[in-house]
Design a protein around this motif. Structure first.
Motif, PDB file in Angstrom:
ATOM      1  N   ARG A  15      72.211  17.610  46.475  1.00  0.00           N
ATOM      2  CA  ARG A  15      70.916  17.729  47.139  1.00  0.00           C
ATOM      3  C   ARG A  15      71.050  18.561  48.418  1.00  0.00           C
ATOM      4  NH1 ARG A  15      69.584  12.664  47.469  1.00  0.00           N
ATOM      5  NH2 ARG A  15      68.284  12.683  45.617  1.00  0.00           N
ATOM      6  N   LYS A  16      72.119  18.315  49.171  1.00  0.00           N
ATOM      7  CA  LYS A  16      72.340  19.056  50.409  1.00  0.00           C
ATOM      8  C   LYS A  16      72.533  20.551  50.114  1.00  0.00           C
ATOM      9  CE  LYS A  16      75.311  19.369  54.449  1.00  0.00           C
ATOM     10  NZ  LYS A  16      76.526  18.955  55.108  1.00  0.00           N
ATOM     11  N   LYS A  17      73.331  20.861  49.101  1.00  0.00           N
ATOM     12  CA  LYS A  17      73.574  22.265  48.737  1.00  0.00           C
ATOM     13  C   LYS A  17      72.284  22.939  48.262  1.00  0.00           C
ATOM     14  CE  LYS A  17      77.930  22.749  49.542  1.00  0.00           C
ATOM     15  NZ  LYS A  17      78.393  23.653  50.576  1.00  0.00           N
ATOM     16  N   ILE A  18      71.484  22.225  47.486  1.00  0.00           N
ATOM     17  CA  ILE A  18      70.220  22.780  47.004  1.00  0.00           C
ATOM     18  C   ILE A  18      69.274  23.025  48.173  1.00  0.00           C
ATOM     19  CG2 ILE A  18      68.147  22.236  45.657  1.00  0.00           C
ATOM     20  CD1 ILE A  18      70.099  20.822  43.659  1.00  0.00           C
ATOM     21  N   THR A  19      69.239  22.112  49.116  1.00  0.00           N
ATOM     22  CA  THR A  19      68.404  22.284  50.311  1.00  0.00           C
ATOM     23  C   THR A  19      68.867  23.491  51.112  1.00  0.00           C
ATOM     24  OG1 THR A  19      67.976  19.906  50.409  1.00  0.00           O
ATOM     25  CG2 THR A  19      67.595  21.159  52.421  1.00  0.00           C
ATOM     26  N   GLU A  20      70.174  23.651  51.269  1.00  0.00           N
ATOM     27  CA  GLU A  20      70.720  24.809  51.987  1.00  0.00           C
ATOM     28  C   GLU A  20      70.361  26.107  51.263  1.00  0.00           C
ATOM     29  OE1 GLU A  20      74.922  24.078  52.254  1.00  0.00           O
ATOM     30  OE2 GLU A  20      74.683  22.519  53.768  1.00  0.00           O
ATOM     31  N   ALA A  21      70.462  26.104  49.943  1.00  0.00           N
ATOM     32  CA  ALA A  21      70.120  27.296  49.164  1.00  0.00           C
ATOM     33  C   ALA A  21      68.636  27.620  49.316  1.00  0.00           C
ATOM     34  CB  ALA A  21      70.477  27.094  47.689  1.00  0.00           C
ATOM     35  N   GLY A  22      67.790  26.605  49.323  1.00  0.00           N
ATOM     36  CA  GLY A  22      66.358  26.808  49.508  1.00  0.00           C
ATOM     37  C   GLY A  22      66.057  27.417  50.862  1.00  0.00           C
ATOM     38  N   LYS A  23      66.733  26.944  51.903  1.00  0.00           N
ATOM     39  CA  LYS A  23      66.532  27.489  53.239  1.00  0.00           C
ATOM     40  C   LYS A  23      66.999  28.936  53.297  1.00  0.00           C
ATOM     41  CE  LYS A  23      67.582  26.768  58.150  1.00  0.00           C
ATOM     42  NZ  LYS A  23      67.041  28.050  58.428  1.00  0.00           N
ATOM     43  N   SER A  24      68.109  29.217  52.648  1.00  0.00           N
ATOM     44  CA  SER A  24      68.627  30.583  52.603  1.00  0.00           C
ATOM     45  C   SER A  24      67.629  31.509  51.911  1.00  0.00           C
ATOM     46  CB  SER A  24      69.974  30.599  51.884  1.00  0.00           C
ATOM     47  OG  SER A  24      70.483  31.902  51.820  1.00  0.00           O
ATOM     48  N   LEU A  25      67.040  31.050  50.820  1.00  0.00           N
ATOM     49  CA  LEU A  25      66.032  31.842  50.115  1.00  0.00           C
ATOM     50  C   LEU A  25      64.785  32.044  50.977  1.00  0.00           C
ATOM     51  CD1 LEU A  25      66.296  30.389  46.500  1.00  0.00           C
ATOM     52  CD2 LEU A  25      66.910  32.689  47.251  1.00  0.00           C
ATOM     53  N   ASP A  26      64.375  31.006  51.692  1.00  0.00           N
ATOM     54  CA  ASP A  26      63.222  31.125  52.593  1.00  0.00           C
ATOM     55  C   ASP A  26      63.484  32.164  53.675  1.00  0.00           C
ATOM     56  OD1 ASP A  26      61.840  29.198  51.166  1.00  0.00           O
ATOM     57  OD2 ASP A  26      62.296  27.571  52.583  1.00  0.00           O
ATOM     58  N   ASP A  27      64.691  32.133  54.236  1.00  0.00           N
ATOM     59  CA  ASP A  27      65.061  33.108  55.271  1.00  0.00           C
ATOM     60  C   ASP A  27      65.065  34.527  54.706  1.00  0.00           C
ATOM     61  OD1 ASP A  27      65.370  31.001  57.034  1.00  0.00           O
ATOM     62  OD2 ASP A  27      67.567  31.004  56.949  1.00  0.00           O
ATOM     63  N   ALA A  28      65.601  34.687  53.507  1.00  0.00           N
ATOM     64  CA  ALA A  28      65.642  36.004  52.874  1.00  0.00           C
ATOM     65  C   ALA A  28      64.222  36.502  52.591  1.00  0.00           C
ATOM     66  CB  ALA A  28      66.457  35.949  51.577  1.00  0.00           C
ATOM     67  N   GLN A  29      63.344  35.614  52.157  1.00  0.00           N
ATOM     68  CA  GLN A  29      61.949  36.002  51.897  1.00  0.00           C
ATOM     69  C   GLN A  29      61.259  36.426  53.185  1.00  0.00           C
ATOM     70  OE1 GLN A  29      60.339  36.182  48.789  1.00  0.00           O
ATOM     71  NE2 GLN A  29      58.920  37.330  50.056  1.00  0.00           N
ATOM     72  N   SER A  30      61.529  35.727  54.271  1.00  0.00           N
ATOM     73  CA  SER A  30      60.939  36.096  55.564  1.00  0.00           C
ATOM     74  C   SER A  30      61.409  37.479  55.992  1.00  0.00           C
ATOM     75  CB  SER A  30      61.314  35.073  56.640  1.00  0.00           C
ATOM     76  OG  SER A  30      60.730  33.826  56.362  1.00  0.00           O
ATOM     77  N   ARG A  31      62.708  37.743  55.842  1.00  0.00           N
ATOM     78  CA  ARG A  31      63.238  39.070  56.193  1.00  0.00           C
ATOM     79  C   ARG A  31      62.637  40.144  55.291  1.00  0.00           C
ATOM     80  NH1 ARG A  31      67.941  36.009  56.643  1.00  0.00           N
ATOM     81  NH2 ARG A  31      68.686  36.730  54.639  1.00  0.00           N
ATOM     82  N   ASN A  32      62.507  39.843  54.017  1.00  0.00           N
ATOM     83  CA  ASN A  32      61.920  40.794  53.078  1.00  0.00           C
ATOM     84  C   ASN A  32      60.469  41.105  53.460  1.00  0.00           C
ATOM     85  OD1 ASN A  32      61.919  42.386  50.601  1.00  0.00           O
ATOM     86  ND2 ASN A  32      60.524  40.821  49.835  1.00  0.00           N
ATOM     87  N   ASN A  33      59.704  40.085  53.820  1.00  0.00           N
ATOM     88  CA  ASN A  33      58.314  40.294  54.224  1.00  0.00           C
ATOM     89  C   ASN A  33      58.242  41.179  55.464  1.00  0.00           C
ATOM     90  OD1 ASN A  33      57.454  38.680  52.120  1.00  0.00           O
ATOM     91  ND2 ASN A  33      57.194  36.868  53.391  1.00  0.00           N
ATOM     92  N   MET A  34      59.142  40.955  56.417  1.00  0.00           N
ATOM     93  CA  MET A  34      59.160  41.753  57.634  1.00  0.00           C
ATOM     94  C   MET A  34      59.479  43.215  57.305  1.00  0.00           C
ATOM     95  SD  MET A  34      61.319  41.213  61.185  1.00  0.00           S
ATOM     96  CE  MET A  34      62.804  40.882  60.290  1.00  0.00           C
TER      97      MET A  34
END
Length: 66
Positions: A15-34
């Motif tokens: 669960r912790k690893k999946i949460t970390e991966a989700g946060k990483s994807l969210d960060d990447a999406q934010s950078r992509n949007n910028m």
């Protein structure tokens, strides 16, 4: 009972690893949007103008002659 406890630990780690991966994807999406917002203002110029602006027109001509 030990087996059940081990499963709980494994699930918590997963669960912790999946949460970390989700946060990483969210960060990447934010950078992509910028980046996408920044690229909207980029204009395309023709090759000759680009070479002239970059100061490489002579180098390109020399390379193409070889």
């Amino acid at each position: 009972m030990l087996f059940i406890g081990a499963n709980v630990v494994l699930f918590d780690k997963a669960r912790k690893k999946i949460t970390e991966a989700g946060k990483s994807l969210d960060d990447a999406q934010s950078r992509n949007n910028m980046i996408q917002r920044k690229l909207k203002s980029v204009e395309e110029i023709d090759r000759g103008s680009a070479e002239e602006i970059l100061g490489i027109a002579d180098m390109v001509e020399d390379y193409e002659e070889e």
